[in-house]
Design an enzyme around this catalytic site. Structure first.
Site: not given
Ligand code: SAM
Ligand code: SF4
Ligand code: DTB
Length: 318
Positions: A56, A60, A63, A100, A131, A191, A263
């Site tokens: 990606c 973030c 992530c 989901c 979802c 959500c 949740r």
């Molecule tokens: N990529 C898309 C986005 O971020 O908009 C959707 C998938 S992303 C993995 C969905 C959510 O997972 C993120 O917004 C974040 O809140 C949560 N998430 C991701 N990594 C995480 C982690 N290590 N611990 C807890 N929540 C996490």
């Molecule tokens: Fe990409 Fe992870 Fe951020 Fe979702 S949360 S936009 S998968 S880097």
């Protein structure tokens, strides 16, 4: 009392005052509101599938799927329809009522959106709620997903506006609010929640919850994720919060958004059954079941069912 009205004008000071209450008082208030709007001994089960993993472009800092960090995640492109249907059938057989689908995209292309629409239609045919969480959506994409039968769209605010810059630089808070508005306008259920345990202050946690509660409509589903610390991400090694602080977050979310389903989302492997029991007392009404979240571990289905059994909790029909 005023706490029972659906309000959209909460202040951070009010939320902070709730956080600061004696735990017994906070839990009593939260559980009283919970019982007024939700079944007291039922918890809804959702199951996650990562339909596109890793690579990606977003940064973030929590992530494991960001291309910016070396986390060793197993990358794959969009899964074929048969694989998704097989996973959804398995989730349904295990008792999940919502399936989901998560994709590691900044935002899908129109062609990717069309493919996800096919997945949504196939999962709907199994009579599961659907979802998806695919990143930012245009109005058109949101409409297409709604027309395909997508029930919920997950898009998190993640943290307070003040802490946000410490977490993500490649998309703005406003970008997120815009996508949420498109999802709402398309008629899907929202959500939307965030992550705690990312080194933020209690005021940031209160700020996140106030942002959620002051959206034009409360999200139907509010995931509270505890950071799952993934090796290689900048957040690895962040200061953790105590399980009771997580309980307080859930209780405050419950009080601010009385009708939403809160949740208890990522991070349950770090919570004892006793801490999770307090989360349910505080008003959590949904969890993710299955050995994996998107890329990280989750308690086993059997251990969750044993926990439900011990607590006298029934998986909710929907
Ligand atoms: N990529 C898309 C986005 O971020 O908009 C959707 C998938 S992303 C993995 C969905 C959510 O997972 C993120 O917004 C974040 O809140 C949560 N998430 C991701 N990594 C995480 C982690 N290590 N611990 C807890 N929540 C996490
Ligand atoms: Fe990409 Fe992870 Fe951020 Fe979702 S949360 S936009 S998968 S880097
Ligand atoms: C949400 O709020 N939590 C879920 C879901 N939305 C997509 C995801 C948590 C992901 C945890 C990290 C991982 O497994 O990669």
């Amino acid at each position: 009392m005023s706490e029972q009205r659906t309000r959209h004008d909460w202040t951070v000071d009010e939320a902070m005052a709730l956080f600061a209450r004696p735990l017994n008082d906070l839990l009593f208030a939260a559980q009283s509101i919970h019982r007024a709007h939700h079944a007291p001994n039922a918890v809804q089960i959702s199951t996650l599938l990562s339909i596109k993993t890793g690579g990606c472009p977003e940064d973030c800092k929590y992530c494991p799927q960001s291309v910016h960090y070396d986390t060793g995640v197993d990358m794959h492109n969009l899964l074929p329809l048969e694989d998704v249907v097989t996973a959804a059938e398995r989730a349904r057989a295990a008792g999940a009522t919502r399936f989901c689908m998560g994709a590691a995209w900044r935002s899908p292309t129109n062609s990717q959106t069309r493919k996800v629409c096919e997945l949504v239609r196939a999962v709907k045919d199994l009579e599961l709620e659907t979802c998806a969480t695919l990143g930012m959506l245009t109005e058109e994409q949101a409409r297409a997903l709604a027309e395909a039968g997508l029930d919920y769209y997950n898009h998190n605010l993640d943290t307070s506006p003040e802490h946000y810059g410490e977490v993500i630089t490649t998309r703005t808070y406003q970008d997120r609010l815009d996508t949420l508005a498109h999802v709402r306008d398309a008629g899907m259920k929202v959500c939307c929640g965030g992550i705690v345990g990312m080194g933020e202050s209690r005021k940031d946690r209160a700020g996140l919850l106030v942002q959620l509660a002051n959206l034009p409509e409360h999200p139907e589903s509010v995931p509270i994720n505890n950071l799952v610390q993934a090796q290689g991400t900048p957040m690895y090694g962040a200061e953790t919060i105590s399980p009771l602080e997580t309980v307080r977050c859930i209780a405050v979310a419950r009080i601010l958004m009385p009708r939403s389903v809160i949740r208890l989302s990522a991070g349950r492997t770090d919570l004892s059954e006793e801490a999770q029991a307090l989360c349910f007392l505080a008003g959590a009404g949904s969890i993710f079941c299955g050995d994996r979240l998107l890329t990280t571990p989750n308690p086993s289905f059997d251990s969750d069912m044993a926990m439900f059994d011990e607590l006298g909790i029934a998986p909710q029909a929907s």
